[in-house]
Design a protein around this motif. Structure first.
Motif, PDB file in Angstrom:
ATOM      1  N   THR A   1       0.954  -0.929   0.127  1.00  0.00           N
ATOM      2  CA  THR A   1       0.131  -0.032   0.036  1.00  0.00           C
ATOM      3  C   THR A   1       0.908   1.141  -0.018  1.00  0.00           C
ATOM      4  O   THR A   1       1.886   1.411   0.708  1.00  0.00           O
ATOM      5  CB  THR A   1      -0.774   0.070   1.256  1.00  0.00           C
TER       6      THR A   1
ATOM      7  N   VAL B   1      -7.080  -1.508   8.030  1.00  0.00           N
ATOM      8  CA  VAL B   1      -5.676  -0.567   7.317  1.00  0.00           C
ATOM      9  C   VAL B   1      -4.641  -0.771   8.295  1.00  0.00           C
ATOM     10  O   VAL B   1      -4.723  -0.797   9.445  1.00  0.00           O
ATOM     11  CB  VAL B   1      -6.343   1.030   7.426  1.00  0.00           C
TER      12      VAL B   1
ATOM     13  N   LEU C   1      -8.064   5.327   6.418  1.00  0.00           N
ATOM     14  CA  LEU C   1      -9.251   4.712   6.758  1.00  0.00           C
ATOM     15  C   LEU C   1     -10.502   5.371   6.472  1.00  0.00           C
ATOM     16  O   LEU C   1     -11.392   5.051   5.946  1.00  0.00           O
ATOM     17  CB  LEU C   1      -9.482   4.507   8.197  1.00  0.00           C
TER      18      LEU C   1
ATOM     19  N   ARG D   1     -10.892   5.339   2.856  1.00  0.00           N
ATOM     20  CA  ARG D   1     -11.615   4.051   2.408  1.00  0.00           C
ATOM     21  C   ARG D   1     -12.993   3.965   2.536  1.00  0.00           C
ATOM     22  O   ARG D   1     -13.849   3.450   1.955  1.00  0.00           O
ATOM     23  CB  ARG D   1     -10.853   2.919   2.789  1.00  0.00           C
TER      24      ARG D   1
END
Length: 330
Positions: free
Chosen positions: A138, A230, A249, A252
């Motif tokens: 990520t 996350v 977070l 998302r």
């Protein structure tokens, strides 16, 4: 902006100011390109191919061409989030080490693309494979319109090649999933209840290298109502890891709620979309021939090496043009 009372609306003017800044940048860039093009034309009339300055003129024209293409793509951005930073996650699929190697190859592709665009990349979470490659990675991409450029990469990417990990030199097909989310700013309100979060700390793992800082301060945040997880492990302290994980977070969750709303609308319309792992958006063929094809737009090229070096602008442009046409039809 000149209307009476405009500046009295605290916070409400931010969107207008953002649009103004965006349009002004586009206009100034266009004016700059026009001026440089006129100068190049005038200069070309004064020299010949044998002059030492001719190579400099060729460089300037090449630079102008690339900047004009970038501006053309930027004019296709239509979503509010396009100007935001991007959060990208690449997951390996079935296929073990072959799939993990594909994740690392895609990661390298996007690093080169971001380098060409002048974007800054920060790896926030990474898990290396036991033998080779990456199980997932990520990273946060920071720069003007990072999300606008990278949203075209969201989906399943398929690789077909002779596997370097197969002693019998057989052809393998493998998959990797790319997730791209816009990083949302503080002006976006997403309700996150503290009791809905499960926060864990752990030691960052991996085999070392430039992308991994082994510490005891890695943070994992689980949003229990949605199941979104996350992790962040590459910042210097637990506090920094937690702060960045919360930013990711929030972004998302915003996208999650947006997608849920879209699903409800489609259900009301009686529409269905089959979202499956095997529904690849793009196929990269290394053997028995060279081809990269985007299945959404039909755009393709036989120059696989160029694509793997991060030159995916034509795929991005084709995606944005098709998206714009689809929006106009709706």
């Amino acid at each position: 902006m000149s209307r009476e009372g405009f500046w009295d609306n605290r916070g409400g003017e931010n969107q207008i100011l953002g649009e103004y800044k965006s349009y002004r940048q586009i206009w100034e860039q266009y004016q700059n390109l026009q001026e440089r093009w006129r100068e190049a034309q005038e200069f070309s009339s004064l020299i010949s191919e044998t002059d030492s300055e001719f190579s400099e003129l060729k460089k300037e024209i090449k630079s102008l061409t690339q900047e004009a293409e970038d501006l053309k793509i930027r004019l296709l951005f239509s979503e509010t989030e396009d100007s935001h930073n991007a959060i990208v996650t690449i997951h390996s699929g079935a296929g073990g080490v072959e799939s993990q190697d594909w994740v690392e190859m895609l990661f390298r592709l996007y690093l080169r693309f971001c380098e060409r665009k002048g974007f800054e990349v920060r790896v926030t979470d990474i898990l290396e494979g036991e033998e080779a490659g990456l199980k997932y990675v990520t990273f946060l991409v920071q720069g003007d319109y990072a999300y606008g450029y990278l949203k075209s990469e969201r989906g399943v990417h398929r690789l077909i090649r002779i596997s370097p990990f197969d002693a019998n030199r057989r052809r393998h097909t493998t998959f990797a999933l790319v997730e791209v989310t816009p990083e949302m700013g503080d002006d976006i309100k997403v309700e996150i209840e503290p009791q809905d979060l499960k926060i864990e700390t752990f030691r960052a793992g991996g085999h070392g290298g430039q992308h991994v800082n082994v510490t005891d301060s890695a943070v994992r945040i689980i949003h229990m109502p949605t199941g979104i997880v996350v992790q962040c492990q590459n910042e210097r302290s637990q506090h920094q890891n937690k702060a960045l994980a919360m930013r990711i977070l929030k972004s998302r969750l915003y996208e999650y709620y947006q997608e849920e709303q879209k699903k409800k609308i489609m259900e009301m319309k009686g529409e269905r979309k089959d979202i499956a792992w095997g529904n690849q958006i793009r196929t990269y063929v290394f053997h028995p021939y060279s081809l990269v094809k985007d299945h959404r737009t039909g755009h393709e090229t036989g120059n696989v090496e160029r694509v793997m070096n991060g030159e995916i602008d034509d795929f991005v442009e084709a995606f944005l043009e098709k998206s714009q046409i689809s929006s106009e039809k709706e």
